[in-house]
Design a protein around this motif. Sequence first.
Motif, mmCIF file in Angstrom:
data_model
loop_
_atom_site.group_PDB
_atom_site.id
_atom_site.type_symbol
_atom_site.label_atom_id
_atom_site.label_comp_id
_atom_site.label_asym_id
_atom_site.label_seq_id
_atom_site.Cartn_x
_atom_site.Cartn_y
_atom_site.Cartn_z
ATOM 1 N N ILE A 1 86.301 35.670 57.457
ATOM 2 C CA ILE A 1 87.074 34.380 57.201
ATOM 3 C C ILE A 1 88.365 35.278 56.630
ATOM 4 N N ASP A 2 89.424 34.980 57.182
ATOM 5 C CA ASP A 2 90.756 35.410 56.616
ATOM 6 C C ASP A 2 91.377 34.706 55.271
ATOM 7 N N MET A 3 92.699 34.889 55.071
ATOM 8 C CA MET A 3 93.111 34.463 53.919
ATOM 9 C C MET A 3 93.437 32.952 53.925
ATOM 10 N N TYR A 4 93.226 32.553 55.243
ATOM 11 C CA TYR A 4 93.790 30.985 55.187
ATOM 12 C C TYR A 4 92.572 30.364 55.278
ATOM 13 N N GLY A 5 91.599 31.070 55.144
ATOM 14 C CA GLY A 5 90.143 30.183 55.417
ATOM 15 C C GLY A 5 89.630 29.775 56.881
ATOM 16 N N VAL A 6 90.170 30.643 57.870
ATOM 17 C CA VAL A 6 89.947 30.647 59.208
ATOM 18 C C VAL A 6 88.713 31.369 59.553
ATOM 19 N N LEU A 7 87.683 30.857 60.303
ATOM 20 C CA LEU A 7 86.499 31.553 60.796
ATOM 21 C C LEU A 7 87.244 32.412 61.944
ATOM 22 N N CYS A 8 86.711 33.699 61.821
ATOM 23 C CA CYS A 8 87.359 34.857 62.824
ATOM 24 C C CYS A 8 86.223 35.404 63.747
ATOM 25 N N ASP A 9 86.101 36.759 63.419
ATOM 26 C CA ASP A 9 85.433 37.403 64.254
ATOM 27 C C ASP A 9 83.657 37.454 63.909
ATOM 28 N N VAL A 10 83.099 37.520 64.845
ATOM 29 C CA VAL A 10 81.425 37.275 64.922
ATOM 30 C C VAL A 10 80.959 38.838 65.038
ATOM 31 N N ARG A 11 80.013 39.164 64.102
ATOM 32 C CA ARG A 11 79.376 40.354 64.380
ATOM 33 C C ARG A 11 77.976 39.980 64.412
ATOM 34 N N LYS A 12 77.047 40.580 65.089
ATOM 35 C CA LYS A 12 75.648 40.265 65.446
ATOM 36 C C LYS A 12 74.909 41.655 65.083
ATOM 37 N N VAL A 13 73.776 41.846 64.702
ATOM 38 C CA VAL A 13 72.916 42.593 64.738
ATOM 39 C C VAL A 13 71.582 42.484 64.988
ATOM 40 N N SER A 14 70.803 42.871 65.803
ATOM 41 C CA SER A 14 69.159 42.703 65.903
ATOM 42 C C SER A 14 68.387 43.424 65.051
ATOM 43 N N PHE A 15 67.031 43.085 64.872
ATOM 44 C CA PHE A 15 66.036 43.694 64.269
ATOM 45 C C PHE A 15 64.735 43.172 64.719
ATOM 46 N N THR A 16 63.754 43.606 64.499
ATOM 47 C CA THR A 16 62.196 43.256 64.965
ATOM 48 C C THR A 16 61.399 43.433 63.606
ATOM 49 N N THR A 17 60.890 42.481 63.426
ATOM 50 C CA THR A 17 60.059 42.453 62.285
ATOM 51 C C THR A 17 58.621 43.510 62.551
ATOM 52 N N PRO A 18 57.917 43.876 61.486
ATOM 53 C CA PRO A 18 56.828 44.613 61.912
ATOM 54 C C PRO A 18 55.518 43.818 62.175
ATOM 55 N N SER A 19 54.554 44.185 62.858
ATOM 56 C CA SER A 19 53.377 43.219 63.354
ATOM 57 C C SER A 19 52.352 43.522 62.173
ATOM 58 N N LYS A 20 51.642 42.575 62.074
ATOM 59 C CA LYS A 20 50.455 42.346 61.026
ATOM 60 C C LYS A 20 49.330 43.100 61.628
ATOM 61 N N PRO A 21 48.704 43.753 60.783
ATOM 62 C CA PRO A 21 47.281 44.517 60.977
ATOM 63 C C PRO A 21 46.412 43.655 61.677
ATOM 64 N N ILE A 22 45.683 44.125 62.749
ATOM 65 C CA ILE A 22 44.794 43.460 63.717
ATOM 66 C C ILE A 22 43.413 43.837 63.441
ATOM 67 N N VAL A 23 42.587 42.831 63.168
ATOM 68 C CA VAL A 23 41.182 43.108 62.874
ATOM 69 C C VAL A 23 40.552 43.274 64.060
#
Length: 431
Positions: free
Chosen positions: A140-162
Motif C-alpha cells: 500500500i502506497d502513501m495514498y492508501g492505494v493497493l499496489c504490488d502483490v507478492r506470493k510465496v508458497s510453502f508445504t506443511t509437514p506430514s503428521k507421523p503415520i501409525v
Amino acid sequence: MKKFLLVILSSIMCLSLLAQEVEKNRLLVHDKMGDVKGYVLDRVDYIEFETVEGEVAANVEVLEVTLDKLLLSVQRTVSCQGFKLSCFPTVGISSYSDDVLASLVDKDSPNVYDKDFESAEMTGMVFDPNTEYSIVTVGIDMYGVLCDVRKVSFTTPSKPIVGNPYVEIEEIDVQRYQFTVGFKPNEDVLKYSVIAAEKGTLQQQYEMFAPMFGYANFGQMIEGWGVQFDVDTTFTWKQMNPATEYEVMVQAWDVDGTMAEHQVYNLSTQALGGEGTAEVSITLGDYVMADWGGEMLPSQFITFTPNDQASAYRMSVYLAENYDGEAEAIKADLCSEPPMPMTGWFQYETITTDYQINPNTECVAIAAAKNLNGEWGPVTELRFTTPAETVAAGMAPSKVIAKRKLSGKSLRQAGVLPVIKQQGQISLTAR
C-alpha cells in the motif's frame, strides 16, 4: 499534471453539456475487478495525478513451518508505506491474477501493517498436514492505494503415520462400459475412500473445483467425492467409455485417523470398433409434438448409427442458414477432441434423440466417427426440411440423450467458475 487535469475537467463539462436533460452528478471510478467507487460531483474538489517511484511491495520469506506455527520475515520496499497479508491453500489461488489476489487480500484481511518484521508469528490459521499454502501480500502506497502483490508458497509437514496403512487393489472384471475392482485394506487402515476417472482428469478437476469445495489437498477431494469403506469390498463403476484409460485412486487413513499418501491404480476398458473406416448413418424419425419442460413443442426424432469400425463418434444438427455459411469450420469442430475431458462429448452406440425444430424449417444433421486408431472417417450430412405439420407419435426412442433446442450453434457444456474459500482473520505478531 495540468494537462491531465484539463482533460478530466473538460470531460466532466462535456458530459454536462451532452446530457442537459438529465444532469450528471456522480463521478464513478471502475477498476479491473469490476468494483466501482463513486463520488458526488458537488463534493469533488479537484482531481490530480501523481507518480510513485519504484515497486510498492512487501517481500515475504518463510522462516519456520509447523502444523500450528508459521514464522515469517516481511520486508517492505522503499515506497511501501504499509501492507496487507493473507494465507490461502495454493490450489485455491493458482489461476488468479495479481489484480484478483490484491482484491482477495484486501477483503480478507482487515489489518494494515506499517513496519517490517524480521521474525513474526502468523496466528489465526489452521493448517492441514502435507498441504501447500501461499502467503500473499499486497503493498500500500502513501495514498492508501493497493499496489504490488507478492506470493510465496510453502508445504506443511506430514503428521507421523501409525504403521503402514495400505489397500491392496485387484482388477476383478473389465468390460467396455464398466469395470469392477476389489479392495483389501491391511490391519493398519482405519478406513479408506475410492474414486475412479479418466486418467489425468481428477487432477484437472481438483485444480478447478478445490476452491469451490474448500479442499486444501488432493486427499480431501478423494474423501469428499469418493465412496468410503472400512472392510474388504468390491466396487463396480458403470457408464464408462470404451478403450479408455482410467485411474482408480484410494485414500487411506491410519488407526489414528491420519491421512496417508493416496494410491493410484491404472486400468483400461475394452476397445470398441476396428481399424477400418469409421462412419455414422443418420435416419430421420417421426416429427411429433413433445414435452419440453412442460411445453408441447414440435420435435424431430433422429437416429445416429455408428458402423462396426467406429470407436467413438460425434453428432449435431444445425439450421441450414447457419450451417451453409461455415460448413467447413463446423465439420472441423465436429471431428475434434475435447479441450478437457467432458461427459457426453463422444457417443458410442446407436442413439435416437429429438431436437425441437419448427415446421417447414430446413436443417442439416451431421455426424462423424473415429476408428480404433483415432482416425476420423468421413462426415455424414443429412439435409432435411421438417414437415408442415406434426403427426401422432409413432415411435419410442431406443436411447434418448439430453434433449436440446436447436439454435445456430452446437450445444457445449458450460464450465464452472471456481470461487476461492477465504481463510479466517489472521494476524502477525513480532517475535
